[in-house]
Scaffold this motif. Structure first.
Motif, PDB file in Angstrom:
ATOM      1  N   LEU A   1       0.826  -1.114   0.009  1.00 31.60           N
ATOM      2  CA  LEU A   1      -0.058   0.006  -0.125  1.00 31.60           C
ATOM      3  C   LEU A   1       0.825   1.367  -0.128  1.00 31.60           C
ATOM      4  O   LEU A   1       2.194   1.101   0.714  1.00 31.60           O
ATOM      5  CB  LEU A   1      -0.866  -0.121   1.256  1.00 31.60           C
TER       6      LEU A   1
ATOM      7  N   PHE B   1      -3.836  12.174  -9.959  1.00 31.93           N
ATOM      8  CA  PHE B   1      -4.359  11.674  -8.510  1.00 31.93           C
ATOM      9  C   PHE B   1      -4.140  12.625  -7.606  1.00 31.93           C
ATOM     10  O   PHE B   1      -2.917  13.273  -7.354  1.00 31.93           O
ATOM     11  CB  PHE B   1      -3.921  10.407  -8.129  1.00 31.93           C
TER      12      PHE B   1
ATOM     13  N   ARG C   1      -3.080  13.199  -3.904  1.00 33.72           N
ATOM     14  CA  ARG C   1      -2.301  12.045  -2.973  1.00 33.72           C
ATOM     15  C   ARG C   1      -3.272  11.718  -1.872  1.00 33.72           C
ATOM     16  O   ARG C   1      -3.154  10.571  -1.364  1.00 33.72           O
ATOM     17  CB  ARG C   1      -1.170  13.010  -2.337  1.00 33.72           C
TER      18      ARG C   1
ATOM     19  N   ALA D   1      -6.040  10.549  -2.216  1.00 36.40           N
ATOM     20  CA  ALA D   1      -6.601   9.530  -2.914  1.00 36.40           C
ATOM     21  C   ALA D   1      -5.866   8.216  -3.219  1.00 36.40           C
ATOM     22  O   ALA D   1      -6.333   7.219  -3.306  1.00 36.40           O
ATOM     23  CB  ALA D   1      -7.277   9.694  -4.316  1.00 36.40           C
ATOM     24  N   LEU D   2      -4.460   8.366  -2.904  1.00 39.77           N
ATOM     25  CA  LEU D   2      -3.466   7.450  -3.163  1.00 39.77           C
ATOM     26  C   LEU D   2      -3.106   6.928  -2.037  1.00 39.77           C
ATOM     27  O   LEU D   2      -2.743   5.672  -2.171  1.00 39.77           O
ATOM     28  CB  LEU D   2      -2.393   7.861  -3.652  1.00 39.77           C
TER      29      LEU D   2
ATOM     30  N   GLY E   1      -2.880   4.675   1.117  1.00 45.48           N
ATOM     31  CA  GLY E   1      -3.613   3.657   1.493  1.00 45.48           C
ATOM     32  C   GLY E   1      -4.012   2.635   0.269  1.00 45.48           C
ATOM     33  O   GLY E   1      -4.647   1.542   0.554  1.00 45.48           O
ATOM     34  N   GLN E   2      -3.719   3.109  -0.750  1.00 45.79           N
ATOM     35  CA  GLN E   2      -4.218   2.170  -2.051  1.00 45.79           C
ATOM     36  C   GLN E   2      -2.971   1.280  -2.351  1.00 45.79           C
ATOM     37  O   GLN E   2      -1.952   1.842  -2.376  1.00 45.79           O
ATOM     38  CB  GLN E   2      -4.487   3.245  -3.017  1.00 45.79           C
ATOM     39  N   PRO E   3      -3.237   0.393  -3.140  1.00 47.08           N
ATOM     40  CA  PRO E   3      -2.506  -0.665  -3.628  1.00 47.08           C
ATOM     41  C   PRO E   3      -1.515   0.100  -4.842  1.00 47.08           C
ATOM     42  O   PRO E   3      -2.093   0.946  -5.208  1.00 47.08           O
ATOM     43  CB  PRO E   3      -3.128  -1.845  -4.355  1.00 47.08           C
TER      44      PRO E   3
ATOM     45  N   GLU F   1      -0.706  -0.758  -7.509  1.00 46.84           N
ATOM     46  CA  GLU F   1      -0.837  -1.352  -8.551  1.00 46.84           C
ATOM     47  C   GLU F   1      -2.074  -0.297  -9.059  1.00 46.84           C
ATOM     48  O   GLU F   1      -2.102  -0.256 -10.583  1.00 46.84           O
ATOM     49  CB  GLU F   1      -1.563  -2.687  -8.611  1.00 46.84           C
ATOM     50  N   ILE F   2      -2.507   0.794  -8.367  1.00 44.96           N
ATOM     51  CA  ILE F   2      -3.608   1.549  -9.011  1.00 44.96           C
ATOM     52  C   ILE F   2      -2.750   2.535  -9.942  1.00 44.96           C
ATOM     53  O   ILE F   2      -3.606   3.294 -10.621  1.00 44.96           O
ATOM     54  CB  ILE F   2      -4.168   2.599  -7.783  1.00 44.96           C
TER      55      ILE F   2
ATOM     56  N   HIS G   1      -4.283  -1.667 -15.990  1.00 47.25           N
ATOM     57  CA  HIS G   1      -4.937  -2.997 -15.641  1.00 47.25           C
ATOM     58  C   HIS G   1      -4.315  -4.352 -15.907  1.00 47.25           C
ATOM     59  O   HIS G   1      -4.349  -5.158 -15.221  1.00 47.25           O
ATOM     60  CB  HIS G   1      -6.614  -3.112 -15.867  1.00 47.25           C
TER      61      HIS G   1
ATOM     62  N   ARG H   1      -1.361  -5.609 -13.537  1.00 49.44           N
ATOM     63  CA  ARG H   1      -1.486  -5.335 -12.131  1.00 49.44           C
ATOM     64  C   ARG H   1      -1.408  -6.693 -11.194  1.00 49.44           C
ATOM     65  O   ARG H   1      -0.971  -6.734 -10.393  1.00 49.44           O
ATOM     66  CB  ARG H   1      -2.900  -4.716 -11.696  1.00 49.44           C
TER      67      ARG H   1
END
Length: 327
Positions: free
Chosen positions: A42, A56, A58, A60-61, A63-65, A67-68, A72, A75
């Motif tokens: 994460l 994006f 930050r 929103a980023l 805590g996100q994997p 791979e976001i 696709h 990933r």
């Protein structure tokens, strides 16, 4: 992409969390996108350039994997690679032999270089990654590869002909008449000059595009220059040339100016109509020279690329040339 001093400094500052103000300043001023990832994959930190590069916020980023930030289709494989990296973490460029891509918030993709570095902290291991948009570099590499391909293609014919003629003379000269030998030698000379001219043009083009050409600016009489050009490149029998240049005095490189006018003039001979006209007009301290003819003009599909190296029209197959002149 090798890890640079800014990246190394970010890693050092992540280790020393006792100086958060200095770390924050360095982290935010990094020229590349920098993200910090935990062992869970994460995103823990992202700098301002990450926001600019990926679109994006930050918030929103965090805590996100990670791979976001990937297309696709990559990933699942990336999650496996991330697990493998955790078994043998070290500072390195990530799969430098592959074409890597990032994905923006709007879904658009772009080529990237990525560098990774593990960082041991009191809270556990983190991985710092720098991400650089290499779109411009990829475009230049593609243009370079295409240039080399076309250059090799153009040289192949004269070099093959030279080899064949040389072999014929070496093996059969005793059986050949003096007339045949003279014809073969003349052909050798033509093909040698063709290859030499092409190589010379390629080198000149490379110097001009790289800004390394030796340009000597001197006062030049445009009318007299055009007269010399016409002496060296007179109109074919089925063409007529009229000139209305007056006697403009310009500042130019004499050699390059003559080459430029010769290229434009012979291009009109080869592909244009039967009447070629050369005119000039003074405006705003410059002289605009126009080489025109009464032919059909350029097809629409050539307008965007006519000045690119090796570009030639569909009807140019029966006409000599390499497509370097206009470039």
């Amino acid at each position: 992409m090798a890890t640079g001093p800014v990246f190394a400094a970010v890693v050092r500052e992540i280790k020393d969390r006792q100086r958060p103000d200095k770390f924050s300043l360095l982290f935010e001023s990094a020229p590349d996108a920098v993200i910090v990832i935990g062992t869970d994959g994460l995103i823990a930190l992202a700098n301002r350039q990450t926001e600019r590069l990926f679109g994006f916020r930050r918030e929103a980023l965090i805590g996100q994997p990670v791979e976001i930030l990937l297309p696709h289709r990559y990933r699942h494989a990336h999650a496996l690679l991330r697990d493998l990296y955790s078994l043998n973490p070290k500072t390195r460029a990530m799969d430098s032999g592959l074409n890597l891509f990032g994905m923006r918030a709007d879904g658009s993709e772009f080529p990237v270089d990525i560098s990774l570095a593990p960082v041991e902290t009191a809270e556990g291991r983190l991985v710092a990654a720098t991400i650089r948009d290499v779109t411009d570099r990829k475009i230049l590499e593609g243009a370079r590869d295409q240039f080399i391909h076309h250059a090799a293609h153009e040289l192949r014919t004269p070099l093959a002909t030279l080899a064949a003629l040389g072999e014929t003379l070496a093996l059969r000269m005793g059986e050949m008449s003096s007339e045949d030998i003279a014809d073969a030698l003349a052909a050798l000379r033509r093909q040698g000059l063709r290859a030499s001219t092409l190589v010379g043009n390629l080198l000149d083009l490379s110097q001009l595009e790289g800004g390394h050409a030796d340009v000597k600016l001197v006062p030049v009489n445009l009318g007299k220059t055009m007269s010399r050009v016409l002496e060296g490149a007179p109109a074919p029998r089925d063409k007529t040339v009229t000139c209305d240049l007056e006697h403009f005095a310009v500042v130019a490189d004499q050699v390059q100016l003559e080459r430029l006018l010769t290229n434009l003039l012979t291009n009109a001979y080869r592909y244009g109509g039967k009447r070629v006209r050369v005119t000039a007009a003074s405006t705003d301290g410059h002289v605009i020279t126009d080489v025109s003819d009464n032919g059909d003009g350029l097809p629409d599909d050539l307008l965007e690329t006519v000045f690119d190296p090796f570009v030639r029209g569909k009807m140019a197959g029966a006409v000599g040339g390499s497509g370097i002149g206009l470039a």
